[in-house]
Design a protein around this motif. Structure first.
Motif, PDB file in Angstrom:
ATOM      1  N   SER A 240       0.953  -1.210  -0.109  1.00  0.00           N
ATOM      2  CA  SER A 240       0.055   0.138   0.013  1.00  0.00           C
ATOM      3  C   SER A 240       0.917   1.266   0.008  1.00  0.00           C
ATOM      4  O   SER A 240       2.122   1.068   0.660  1.00  0.00           O
ATOM      5  CB  SER A 240      -1.013  -0.063   1.365  1.00  0.00           C
ATOM      6  OG  SER A 240      -1.742   1.229   1.370  1.00  0.00           O
ATOM      7  N   CYS A 241       0.269   2.335  -0.425  1.00  0.00           N
ATOM      8  CA  CYS A 241       1.056   3.659  -0.722  1.00  0.00           C
ATOM      9  C   CYS A 241      -0.013   4.605  -0.365  1.00  0.00           C
ATOM     10  O   CYS A 241       0.314   5.847  -1.075  1.00  0.00           O
ATOM     11  CB  CYS A 241       2.066   3.614  -1.999  1.00  0.00           C
ATOM     12  SG  CYS A 241       1.205   3.423  -3.416  1.00  0.00           S
ATOM     13  N   ILE A 242      -0.844   4.675   0.269  1.00  0.00           N
ATOM     14  CA  ILE A 242      -1.829   5.698   0.351  1.00  0.00           C
ATOM     15  C   ILE A 242      -1.373   6.874   0.848  1.00  0.00           C
ATOM     16  O   ILE A 242      -0.774   7.036   2.025  1.00  0.00           O
ATOM     17  CB  ILE A 242      -3.023   5.343   1.043  1.00  0.00           C
ATOM     18  CG1 ILE A 242      -3.907   3.980   0.488  1.00  0.00           C
ATOM     19  CG2 ILE A 242      -4.115   6.408   1.378  1.00  0.00           C
ATOM     20  CD1 ILE A 242      -5.019   3.408   1.149  1.00  0.00           C
ATOM     21  N   HIS A 245       1.930   6.818   2.646  1.00  0.00           N
ATOM     22  CA  HIS A 245       2.286   5.815   3.715  1.00  0.00           C
ATOM     23  C   HIS A 245       2.657   4.592   3.096  1.00  0.00           C
ATOM     24  O   HIS A 245       1.582   3.898   2.580  1.00  0.00           O
ATOM     25  CB  HIS A 245       1.373   5.682   4.735  1.00  0.00           C
ATOM     26  CG  HIS A 245       1.604   4.694   5.810  1.00  0.00           C
ATOM     27  ND1 HIS A 245       2.091   5.078   6.643  1.00  0.00           N
ATOM     28  CD2 HIS A 245       0.819   3.675   6.076  1.00  0.00           C
ATOM     29  CE1 HIS A 245       2.256   4.147   7.576  1.00  0.00           C
ATOM     30  NE2 HIS A 245       1.506   3.194   7.336  1.00  0.00           N
ATOM     31  N   ILE A 246       3.757   4.157   3.086  1.00  0.00           N
ATOM     32  CA  ILE A 246       4.339   3.057   2.281  1.00  0.00           C
ATOM     33  C   ILE A 246       4.302   1.684   3.294  1.00  0.00           C
ATOM     34  O   ILE A 246       4.834   1.660   4.504  1.00  0.00           O
ATOM     35  CB  ILE A 246       5.777   2.985   2.037  1.00  0.00           C
ATOM     36  CG1 ILE A 246       6.055   4.072   1.155  1.00  0.00           C
ATOM     37  CG2 ILE A 246       6.380   1.869   1.302  1.00  0.00           C
ATOM     38  CD1 ILE A 246       5.253   4.603   0.036  1.00  0.00           C
ATOM     39  N   VAL A 247       3.634   0.684   2.903  1.00  0.00           N
ATOM     40  CA  VAL A 247       3.451  -0.485   3.612  1.00  0.00           C
ATOM     41  C   VAL A 247       4.011  -1.815   2.834  1.00  0.00           C
ATOM     42  O   VAL A 247       3.657  -1.813   1.348  1.00  0.00           O
ATOM     43  CB  VAL A 247       1.799  -0.953   3.939  1.00  0.00           C
ATOM     44  CG1 VAL A 247       1.804  -2.078   4.711  1.00  0.00           C
ATOM     45  CG2 VAL A 247       1.538   0.191   4.896  1.00  0.00           C
ATOM     46  N   LEU A 248       4.959  -2.278   3.262  1.00  0.00           N
ATOM     47  CA  LEU A 248       5.731  -3.598   2.499  1.00  0.00           C
ATOM     48  C   LEU A 248       5.306  -4.902   3.164  1.00  0.00           C
ATOM     49  O   LEU A 248       4.877  -5.039   4.168  1.00  0.00           O
ATOM     50  CB  LEU A 248       7.240  -3.200   2.559  1.00  0.00           C
ATOM     51  CG  LEU A 248       7.962  -1.938   2.150  1.00  0.00           C
ATOM     52  CD1 LEU A 248       9.424  -1.819   2.143  1.00  0.00           C
ATOM     53  CD2 LEU A 248       7.475  -1.690   0.746  1.00  0.00           C
ATOM     54  N   GLY A 251       6.721  -6.420   6.403  1.00  0.00           N
ATOM     55  CA  GLY A 251       6.204  -5.852   7.672  1.00  0.00           C
ATOM     56  C   GLY A 251       6.570  -4.327   7.939  1.00  0.00           C
ATOM     57  O   GLY A 251       6.287  -3.771   9.059  1.00  0.00           O
ATOM     58  N   GLU A 252       7.547  -3.633   7.040  1.00  0.00           N
ATOM     59  CA  GLU A 252       8.266  -2.534   7.116  1.00  0.00           C
ATOM     60  C   GLU A 252       7.040  -1.556   7.012  1.00  0.00           C
ATOM     61  O   GLU A 252       6.311  -1.710   5.873  1.00  0.00           O
ATOM     62  CB  GLU A 252       9.283  -2.060   6.555  1.00  0.00           C
ATOM     63  CG  GLU A 252      10.578  -2.808   7.144  1.00  0.00           C
ATOM     64  CD  GLU A 252      11.645  -2.013   6.217  1.00  0.00           C
ATOM     65  OE1 GLU A 252      11.676  -0.751   6.227  1.00  0.00           O
ATOM     66  OE2 GLU A 252      12.586  -2.859   5.697  1.00  0.00           O
ATOM     67  N   SER A 253       6.845  -0.380   7.360  1.00  0.00           N
ATOM     68  CA  SER A 253       5.892   0.692   6.967  1.00  0.00           C
ATOM     69  C   SER A 253       6.890   2.054   7.470  1.00  0.00           C
ATOM     70  O   SER A 253       7.240   2.273   8.434  1.00  0.00           O
ATOM     71  CB  SER A 253       4.705   0.580   7.725  1.00  0.00           C
ATOM     72  OG  SER A 253       4.540   0.865   9.005  1.00  0.00           O
ATOM     73  N   PHE A 254       6.527   3.089   6.337  1.00  0.00           N
ATOM     74  CA  PHE A 254       7.249   4.418   6.679  1.00  0.00           C
ATOM     75  C   PHE A 254       6.550   5.304   5.996  1.00  0.00           C
ATOM     76  O   PHE A 254       5.651   5.054   4.715  1.00  0.00           O
ATOM     77  CB  PHE A 254       8.831   4.186   6.443  1.00  0.00           C
ATOM     78  CG  PHE A 254       8.993   3.604   5.135  1.00  0.00           C
ATOM     79  CD1 PHE A 254       9.136   4.536   3.937  1.00  0.00           C
ATOM     80  CD2 PHE A 254       9.353   2.249   4.979  1.00  0.00           C
ATOM     81  CE1 PHE A 254       9.551   3.839   2.883  1.00  0.00           C
ATOM     82  CE2 PHE A 254       9.905   1.670   3.840  1.00  0.00           C
ATOM     83  CZ  PHE A 254       9.746   2.532   2.654  1.00  0.00           C
TER      84      PHE A 254
END
Length: 437
Positions: A240-242, A245-248, A251-254
Motif C-alpha cells: 500500500s502507498c496511500i 504511507h508505504i506498507v511493505l 512488515g515495514e511501514s514508513f
C-alpha cells in the motif's frame, strides 16, 4: 501504378525505423502514415540520464516530422483496430475522432506500464517510461531536497527525503542509481543536509535484480548500491502507498513523498479490443518474417508487428522461445520489417528475422556501471564507458548523437545543472496569484 497505403501505429523504435527503411527501399510504391500521441520517438535508455540532469530532455527524443520527411504524421491515440475492414479509429487530444483507412498495417504500439491494484498507487505513484516522467522526477527530487533544507520538522524532512523505487529491472535500477547520484551531487549546495538524510529504497519482488545479467552481476549491483547507503529489499512487495504511507510485505511501514513505479510493462491495451489474434499475455502473434499470424500459424494478409507488443519467435537457440523486449531487438526487427514489406510489394520472397543479443549494459550513476557482452563481464568505469559508447552509437540520427555528445563533453568541464524547475508543471500559478491579489 497505385501506391500502397501503409499505416504504422506507434512512433517509437519500431515505428521510426520501419518507416525510414520502407521509404528508402520502396519510396515509389508506398504512402506511409505514422500515428502516435507524441510527435517524437523517445530513446528510453537515456531517460535515467535525463532524470539525473546529464542529458537535456530534448536531446533524448527524435522529432518524427523532421526525420520522416515525406511521411504523413498524425498525432492521436489509437482507440480501435478493425483489420477486417482495414480501418483504425483514433482520437486527438482535442477530442476529435479520426478514421484512417489502410492497405497494410504495422503494429508498433509498444508497451505501457504494468500496474497492480495496490491501494494508493494510481494516485501517488510516478511512472518512468516517457521523457515527461523523467523531467518530473528530476524536478520532484530536487524540489524535495530544497523543501527539506527549509524545514526544522524532522519527521517532515525524513518523509521529503525518502524516495521509493519499485522494480529491479533495467529501468528501475538505472533510474534508482542515477537519481541517487544526482541527489548526492545536489547536497553540496545544501549545508543544512547531509548524505545520511537521503533515504533511497528499492523494492523488488524477485530474489535478485537485473535478472537479464545473471546472478553474479545482480549480486554485485546490490552490493554497489548498498555500499552507497541505498537499501535494496529483495523478495519484498509493495502492499500500500496511500498518501505516501508505504506498507511493505516484509512488515515495514514508513512515510515517503516520492514513489517511482518501474515494475514491468504490458502490451498496449488497445490490442485486446482489436480483431487481431493475440498470445496468452496480450501480445500480437507473429512469424519470424514479422507477419501477424493466426492460431494455426497462417499469416494474416496486410498485418505486421514487431517490438514490445509482438511475440516474435527467437531463432537463436540459446536465448529462449521468444525475442526479449529490448531496444536492441526492436531496432533490428523494425529494419527487417520495413525491408520485408518492401519485398512483399515487389513480389519477392520474405526473409526471417534472426539476431543474437550482443549483450546488455546498465549505468549506475556517473562513472559507475555493469555490462555483460560477448562473454565478458565489466564493472565500474569500463562498464559505464561501454554503456555511454553503445547508446551514443545506437540513438538515431547524427543530430541527436552530436547533441548528446556535447552534453557529456560539457559536463567534463562544468558541473551538471541541479536546479529544480518544478513550477513548470503549473505555469499559470503565478499569474493566478497575481490576479487574486
Amino acid at each position: 501504378m497505385s501506391r500502397t497505403r501503409v499505416l504504422i501505429l506507434g512512433g517509437g523504435y519500431v515505428g521510426l525505423y520501419t518507416a525510414l527503411t520502407l521509404m528508402r527501399k520502396a519510396s515509389d510504391r508506398v504512402d506511409v502514415t505514422v500515428l502516435d500521441r507524441r510527435p517524437y520517438m523517445t530513446y528510453a535508455p537515456f531517460l535515467p540520464e535525463v532524470g539525473a540532469g546529464s542529458i537535456e530532455p530534448r536531446h533524448a527524443v527524435v522529432p518524427l516530422r523532421r526525420e520522416l520527411d515525406g511521411a504523413r504524421i498524425l498525432q492521436g491515440k489509437v482507440e480501435g483496430i478493425d483489420h477486417g475492414s482495414r480501418r483504425v479509429t483514433a482520437t486527438t487530444d482535442l477530442g476529435e475522432v479520426m478514421e484512417i483507412d489502410y492497405d497494410e498495417i504495422v503494429i508498433a504500439l509498444g508497451a505501457v506500464s504494468r500496474t497492480l491494484p495496490i491501494p494508493g498507487l494510481a494516485e501517488f505513484g510516478i511512472g518512468f517510461k516517457y521523457v515527461e516522467e523523467a523531467i518530473s522526477l528530476r524536478n520532484r527530487v530536487l524540489g524535495r531536497i530544497a523543501r527539506a533544507a527549509t524545514t526544522d520538522d524532522e519527521e517532515l524532512r525524513r518523509k521529503l527525503l525518502t524516495f521509493v523505487f519499485v522494480g529491479g529491472g533495467f529501468a528501475g535500477v538505472e533510474a534508482f542509481a542515477e537519481t541517487e547520484d544526482m541527489a548526492k551531487a545536489a547536497l553540496r549546495y545544501y549545508p543544512e543536509l547531509s548524505r545520511d538524510d537521503l533515504n533511497f529504497v528499492m523494492v523488488e519482488a524477485m530474489n535478485r535484480i537485473l535478472p537479464e545479467m545473471g546472478p553474479e552481476m545482480g549480486d554485485y549491483t546490490v552490493e554497489e548500491l548498498e555500499r552507497r547507503g541505498m537499501r535494496v529489499l529483495l523478495e519484498t512487495r509493495l502492499e500500500s502507498c496511500i498518501d505516501g504511507h508505504i506498507v511493505l510485505s516484509n512488515g515495514e511501514s514508513f512515510e515517503a513523498d516520492t514513489l517511482v513505479w518501474t515494475a514491468g510493462v504490458k502490451p498496449s491495451p488497445v490490442l485486446a479490443t482489436s480483431d487481431l489474434p493475440l498470445g496468452p499475455r496480450g501480445h500480437v502473434n507473429t512469424a519470424a518474417t514479422l507477419q501477424v499470424i493466426d492460431e494455426s500459424g497462417e499469416p494474416i494478409g496486410g498485418a505486421w508487428a514487431a517490438g514490445d507488443c509482438a511475440q516474435v519467435p527467437n531463432l537463436v537457440e540459446d536465448e529462449g522461445d521468444w525475442c526479449a523486449p529490448s531496444a536492441q531487438h526492436a531496432v533490428r526487427q523494425a529494419k527487417h520489417l520495413g525491408a520485408n514489406i518492401a519485398r512483399s510489394l515487389k513480389g519477392e520472397a520474405l526473409t526471417q528475422y534472426k539476431h543474437k543479443h550482443l549483450g546488455v549494459v546498465a549505468s549506475l550513476g556517473l562513472n559507475k556501471g555493469v555490462a555483460t557482452t560477448m562473454g565478458f563481464k565489466l564493472r565500474g568505469w569500463p562498464a559505464w564507458f561501454m554503456h555511454r559508447t553503445y547508446h551514443l552509437m545506437a540513438i538515431p540520427t547524427f543530430n541527436r548523437k552530436a547533441r548528446v555528445a556535447i552534453d557529456w563533453a560539457t559536463a567534463v568541464f562544468f558541473r551538471r545543472d541541479l536546479v529544480s524547475m518544478g513550477r513548470i508543471h503549473e505555469p499559470r500559478r503565478a499569474f493566478e496569484e497575481a490576479a487574486r491579489s
